[in-house]
Structures are given as C-alpha cells and as structure tokens.
Design a protein around this motif. Structure first.
Motif, PDB file in Angstrom:
ATOM      1  N   GLY A 167     -29.203  10.633-119.951  1.00  0.00           N
ATOM      2  CA  GLY A 167     -28.182   9.588-119.899  1.00  0.00           C
ATOM      3  C   GLY A 167     -28.303   8.775-121.169  1.00  0.00           C
ATOM      4  N   ARG A 176     -25.604  16.208-122.344  1.00  0.00           N
ATOM      5  CA  ARG A 176     -24.995  17.356-121.654  1.00  0.00           C
ATOM      6  C   ARG A 176     -24.446  18.330-122.678  1.00  0.00           C
ATOM      7  NH1 ARG A 176     -21.762  15.418-116.397  1.00  0.00           N
ATOM      8  NH2 ARG A 176     -21.047  13.650-117.627  1.00  0.00           N
ATOM      9  N   VAL A 224     -30.681  18.314-122.088  1.00  0.00           N
ATOM     10  CA  VAL A 224     -31.442  17.388-121.242  1.00  0.00           C
ATOM     11  C   VAL A 224     -32.841  17.968-120.950  1.00  0.00           C
ATOM     12  CG1 VAL A 224     -31.478  16.295-118.973  1.00  0.00           C
ATOM     13  CG2 VAL A 224     -29.347  16.388-120.268  1.00  0.00           C
ATOM     14  N   ALA A 228     -31.143   7.253-117.069  1.00  0.00           N
ATOM     15  CA  ALA A 228     -30.075   6.236-117.134  1.00  0.00           C
ATOM     16  C   ALA A 228     -28.727   6.914-116.909  1.00  0.00           C
ATOM     17  CB  ALA A 228     -30.109   5.518-118.488  1.00  0.00           C
ATOM     18  N   TRP A 260     -25.498   6.799-110.643  1.00  0.00           N
ATOM     19  CA  TRP A 260     -26.277   7.093-109.438  1.00  0.00           C
ATOM     20  C   TRP A 260     -25.769   8.333-108.720  1.00  0.00           C
ATOM     21  CZ3 TRP A 260     -30.742   6.666-107.419  1.00  0.00           C
ATOM     22  CH2 TRP A 260     -30.921   6.916-106.055  1.00  0.00           C
ATOM     23  N   CYS A 287     -33.882   3.685-114.537  1.00  0.00           N
ATOM     24  CA  CYS A 287     -33.052   2.517-114.871  1.00  0.00           C
ATOM     25  C   CYS A 287     -31.792   2.461-114.002  1.00  0.00           C
ATOM     26  CB  CYS A 287     -32.593   2.588-116.332  1.00  0.00           C
ATOM     27  SG  CYS A 287     -33.868   2.998-117.528  1.00  0.00           S
ATOM     28  N   THR A 288     -31.659   3.375-113.054  1.00  0.00           N
ATOM     29  CA  THR A 288     -30.394   3.484-112.317  1.00  0.00           C
ATOM     30  C   THR A 288     -30.272   2.384-111.261  1.00  0.00           C
ATOM     31  OG1 THR A 288     -31.295   4.904-110.577  1.00  0.00           O
ATOM     32  CG2 THR A 288     -30.470   6.003-112.553  1.00  0.00           C
ATOM     33  N   PHE A 305     -35.673  -1.827-116.315  1.00  0.00           N
ATOM     34  CA  PHE A 305     -34.443  -1.850-117.114  1.00  0.00           C
ATOM     35  C   PHE A 305     -33.188  -1.708-116.246  1.00  0.00           C
ATOM     36  CE2 PHE A 305     -37.598  -0.066-120.208  1.00  0.00           C
ATOM     37  CZ  PHE A 305     -37.608  -1.151-121.076  1.00  0.00           C
ATOM     38  N   GLY A 323     -27.578  -6.397-117.742  1.00  0.00           N
ATOM     39  CA  GLY A 323     -26.632  -5.507-118.403  1.00  0.00           C
ATOM     40  C   GLY A 323     -27.159  -4.972-119.726  1.00  0.00           C
ATOM     41  N   MET A 355     -29.867  -5.973-122.967  1.00  0.00           N
ATOM     42  CA  MET A 355     -30.945  -5.098-123.479  1.00  0.00           C
ATOM     43  C   MET A 355     -30.866  -4.976-125.005  1.00  0.00           C
ATOM     44  SD  MET A 355     -30.779  -2.024-120.685  1.00  0.00           S
ATOM     45  CE  MET A 355     -30.468  -2.410-118.954  1.00  0.00           C
ATOM     46  N   ARG A 363     -20.799 -11.328-118.754  1.00  0.00           N
ATOM     47  CA  ARG A 363     -22.035 -10.546-118.935  1.00  0.00           C
ATOM     48  C   ARG A 363     -23.064 -11.202-119.852  1.00  0.00           C
ATOM     49  NH1 ARG A 363     -21.687  -5.127-117.702  1.00  0.00           N
ATOM     50  NH2 ARG A 363     -23.249  -4.704-119.287  1.00  0.00           N
TER      51      ARG A 363
HETATM   52  N1  LIG Z   1     -24.194  -0.674-117.614  1.00  0.00           N
HETATM   53  C1  LIG Z   1     -25.183  -1.550-117.424  1.00  0.00           C
HETATM   54  O1  LIG Z   1     -25.143  -2.674-117.966  1.00  0.00           O
HETATM   55  C2  LIG Z   1     -26.368  -1.172-116.573  1.00  0.00           C
HETATM   56  C3  LIG Z   1     -27.492  -2.030-116.539  1.00  0.00           C
HETATM   57  C4  LIG Z   1     -28.622  -1.644-115.801  1.00  0.00           C
HETATM   58  C5  LIG Z   1     -28.622  -0.447-115.108  1.00  0.00           C
HETATM   59  N2  LIG Z   1     -27.494   0.346-115.139  1.00  0.00           N
HETATM   60  C6  LIG Z   1     -27.545   1.641-114.427  1.00  0.00           C
HETATM   61  O2  LIG Z   1     -27.873   2.628-115.414  1.00  0.00           O
HETATM   62  C7  LIG Z   1     -27.205   3.854-115.119  1.00  0.00           C
HETATM   63  C8  LIG Z   1     -26.363   4.259-116.326  1.00  0.00           C
HETATM   64  O3  LIG Z   1     -25.378   3.272-116.563  1.00  0.00           O
HETATM   65  P1  LIG Z   1     -24.548   3.286-117.938  1.00  0.00           P
HETATM   66  O4  LIG Z   1     -23.704   2.056-117.910  1.00  0.00           O
HETATM   67  O5  LIG Z   1     -25.447   3.546-119.066  1.00  0.00           O
HETATM   68  O6  LIG Z   1     -23.608   4.556-117.699  1.00  0.00           O
HETATM   69  P2  LIG Z   1     -22.740   5.327-118.800  1.00  0.00           P
HETATM   70  O7  LIG Z   1     -22.499   4.472-119.993  1.00  0.00           O
HETATM   71  O8  LIG Z   1     -21.578   5.884-118.052  1.00  0.00           O
HETATM   72  O9  LIG Z   1     -23.703   6.538-119.262  1.00  0.00           O
HETATM   73  C9  LIG Z   1     -24.080   7.531-118.371  1.00  0.00           C
HETATM   74  C10 LIG Z   1     -24.756   8.637-119.140  1.00  0.00           C
HETATM   75  O10 LIG Z   1     -25.195   9.626-118.209  1.00  0.00           O
HETATM   76  C11 LIG Z   1     -24.781  10.885-118.692  1.00  0.00           C
HETATM   77  N3  LIG Z   1     -24.638  11.842-117.605  1.00  0.00           N
HETATM   78  C12 LIG Z   1     -23.786  11.807-116.565  1.00  0.00           C
HETATM   79  N4  LIG Z   1     -23.952  12.898-115.789  1.00  0.00           N
HETATM   80  C13 LIG Z   1     -24.926  13.632-116.385  1.00  0.00           C
HETATM   81  C14 LIG Z   1     -25.531  14.883-116.101  1.00  0.00           C
HETATM   82  N5  LIG Z   1     -25.165  15.589-115.016  1.00  0.00           N
HETATM   83  N6  LIG Z   1     -26.490  15.346-116.923  1.00  0.00           N
HETATM   84  C15 LIG Z   1     -26.869  14.649-117.997  1.00  0.00           C
HETATM   85  N7  LIG Z   1     -26.331  13.450-118.354  1.00  0.00           N
HETATM   86  C16 LIG Z   1     -25.361  12.966-117.538  1.00  0.00           C
HETATM   87  C17 LIG Z   1     -23.477  10.624-119.395  1.00  0.00           C
HETATM   88  O11 LIG Z   1     -23.173  11.707-120.239  1.00  0.00           O
HETATM   89  P3  LIG Z   1     -21.660  12.085-120.636  1.00  0.00           P
HETATM   90  O12 LIG Z   1     -21.317  11.210-121.799  1.00  0.00           O
HETATM   91  O13 LIG Z   1     -21.763  13.532-120.979  1.00  0.00           O
HETATM   92  O14 LIG Z   1     -20.806  11.819-119.433  1.00  0.00           O
HETATM   93  C18 LIG Z   1     -23.836   9.355-120.152  1.00  0.00           C
HETATM   94  O15 LIG Z   1     -24.582   9.646-121.297  1.00  0.00           O
HETATM   95  C19 LIG Z   1     -26.402   3.619-113.833  1.00  0.00           C
HETATM   96  O16 LIG Z   1     -27.153   4.069-112.742  1.00  0.00           O
HETATM   97  C20 LIG Z   1     -26.242   2.092-113.798  1.00  0.00           C
HETATM   98  O17 LIG Z   1     -26.091   1.595-112.477  1.00  0.00           O
HETATM   99  C21 LIG Z   1     -26.388   0.024-115.858  1.00  0.00           C
END
Ligand SMILES: NC(=O)c1ccc[n+]([C@@H]2O[C@H](COP(=O)([O-])OP(=O)(O)OC[C@H]3O[C@@H](n4cnc5c(N)ncnc54)[C@H](OP(=O)(O)O)[C@@H]3O)[C@@H](O)[C@H]2O)c1
Length: 216
Positions: A7, A31, A54, A67, A70, A91-92, A127, A131, A135, A201
């Motif tokens: 992620g 991916r 990965v 990351a 979920w 971090c999820t 982590f 948001g 970080m 945020r």
């Molecule tokens: N956003 C925040 O501020 C925040 C803060 C703390 C915790 N979180 C948690 O952290 C997690 C990620 O959030 P985010 O905001 O970073 O999400 P995001 O920006 O949507 O990034 C998700 C990442 O996961 C990858 N991914 C999805 N499915 C995958 C798979 N099957 N195999 C490998 N990689 C895959 C995506 O790749 P692609 O580009 O190929 O889709 C992307 O790189 C979530 O669980 C969220 O609840 C978020």
C-alpha cells in the motif's frame, strides 16, 4: 533499516517519504511495479528507494508496513509468503462506511485480525490514529504529535518506536496488541473530528504531562 511498503497511497507513500529521508532503504510494493505513480514516488525519495511487486518488497525487507484499504487487507495478507518473524506494522483502520463505526466492533480489532492472518509475523499497530497529512509533518504549534503503538513482541515494539520517532512523532507505548481495540476507535475519533464535527484535517492530539508523571 530495510523497510517494505504494502500500500503506497496516502499513508504508505507519506511514511515511505519520511523514512526515506532518514536514510532507510525503501522497498515499495506496488500492484503494478511499472506504474508511473510508483516510479515517481521512488524517484522523489531517492536512490535508496525502489519499486517491486508486493511479494518482492516483503522478501527484501525486515519491517513491512501495511497500509491498504481494510476491505482488501485479509486477502492481501493471507496471500503473502515470508512474513514469519518479520515486523508487520499495521496502519489500517477497519472502518464501516459513512464513519458508522468499526467493522470489528470494540471487543476485537483490525490489528488482532491481521495477526490472525499472519500468525508468525510480529504485528505492531501504529500510524493509524491521525491523517496522512499530519504524518507528513507531525509537529503542530511547536509540539510533536503523539503516536500510540502496541504489539505483543517487545523487540518489534522497540523497533517500531524508533521508526515512529524517525517519522517525527512522540511515541506512546500502549502495551499488547489487544490495545489496538483502543487505538482504532481513537482513529475514528480523529476522523470524526475532521469530517463530522467540522474541524478539518489539520489538527492532531498531543499529550500534556504534569511534572515527571508517566514514562518519558
Ligand atoms: N488516509 C489517511 O489519512 C489514513 C490515516 C491513518 C490510517 N489510514 C488507513 O490506512 C489504510 C490506507 O489508507 P490510504 O488513505 O493510504 O489509502 P489509499 O491512498 O487508497 O492507498 C491504498 C494503497 O493500497 C494499495 N492496494 C489496494 N489494494 C491492494 C492490493 N490488493 N495489493 C496491493 N496493494 C493494494 C493501493 O494500490 P493501487 O494504487 O494499485 O490501488 C494503494 O497504493 C486504510 O486502511 C486507512 O483506513 C488512513
């Protein structure tokens, strides 16, 4: 350290940049390892960052950051080989749609589910409580933002603490992995404050201590 990222979106990408700036070797697990976004992120971090599948990123790393959204996390973790004995920093957040709560309720946690899916990994929850924008620079009003973390393995907690410091947070050790049952609702409080209560945020929680109370 050799750090792998599963992620590499908002959270994974931001942490990779911060930790890359501290000199760690960064293995970005994409991916699509040929994707322009992944290559751009690696180029921004520098020559000690590289893009891989990965699985390769896991194989090359001592510490793996998880990351991912979920709803795909179970399949991703169960599909990986070689997580045994590695530190897996979860971090999820197991969020329900529309901030309705946590998919796992309050008597379980995403962190513990991740541990069940990778039983021999040394899972640390961290982590997840602010948001990704925080970080990117975890200091507000001249004070470091706190980052709670928990896990069952003492060495994994110690290594995670150093990485939390490297990102720029004030680490707060919260004991065993079951404390993820506290950290995940705490994340929901941050998200609700940002989006439901109208604060946006650009805020975080800090710890104010009287005298020398508590661990330093
Ligand atoms: N956003 C925040 O501020 C925040 C803060 C703390 C915790 N979180 C948690 O952290 C997690 C990620 O959030 P985010 O905001 O970073 O999400 P995001 O920006 O949507 O990034 C998700 C990442 O996961 C990858 N991914 C999805 N499915 C995958 C798979 N099957 N195999 C490998 N990689 C895959 C995506 O790749 P692609 O580009 O190929 O889709 C992307 O790189 C979530 O669980 C969220 O609840 C978020």
């Amino acid at each position: 350290m050799k750090l792998g990222f599963i992620g590499i979106g908002n959270v994974g990408g931001t942490l990779a940049e911060r930790l890359g700036a501290k000199g760690h070797s960064i293995f970005l697990g994409a991916r699509d390892p040929l994707s322009a976004d992944a290559k751009e992120l690696a180029a921004k971090i520098g020559s000690h960052a590289s893009v891989h599948s990965v699985q390769e990123a896991v194989d090359l790393s001592d510490v793996v950051f998880l990351a991912t959204p979920w709803n795909g996390t179970r399949e991703i973790v169960q599909g990986l080989r070689g997580l045994d004995h590695k530190i897996l920093i979860d971090c999820t957040n197991p969020l329900l749609p529309n901030l309705a709560g946590l998919e796992v309720g309050l008597n379980d946690s995403g962190g513990e589910r991740v541990q069940a899916w990778a039983p021999k990994a040394r899972v640390v929850k961290a982590f997840n409580t602010v948001g990704f924008n925080i970080m990117a620079n975890p200091e507000l009003e001249g004070k470091k933002v706190v980052m709670y973390f928990c896990g069952d393995d003492a060495d994994a907690r110690f290594q995670a603490k150093r990485l939390i410091e490297d990102v720029g947070f004030e680490p707060v050790e919260a004991g065993p992995l079951s404390s993820a049952r506290l950290l995940e609702p705490f994340a929901l409080l941050w998200i609700s404050t940002a989006y439901k209560f109208g604060f946006g945020r650009d805020f975080a929680f800090s710890m104010v201590r009287g005298g020398s109370l508590g661990p330093s």
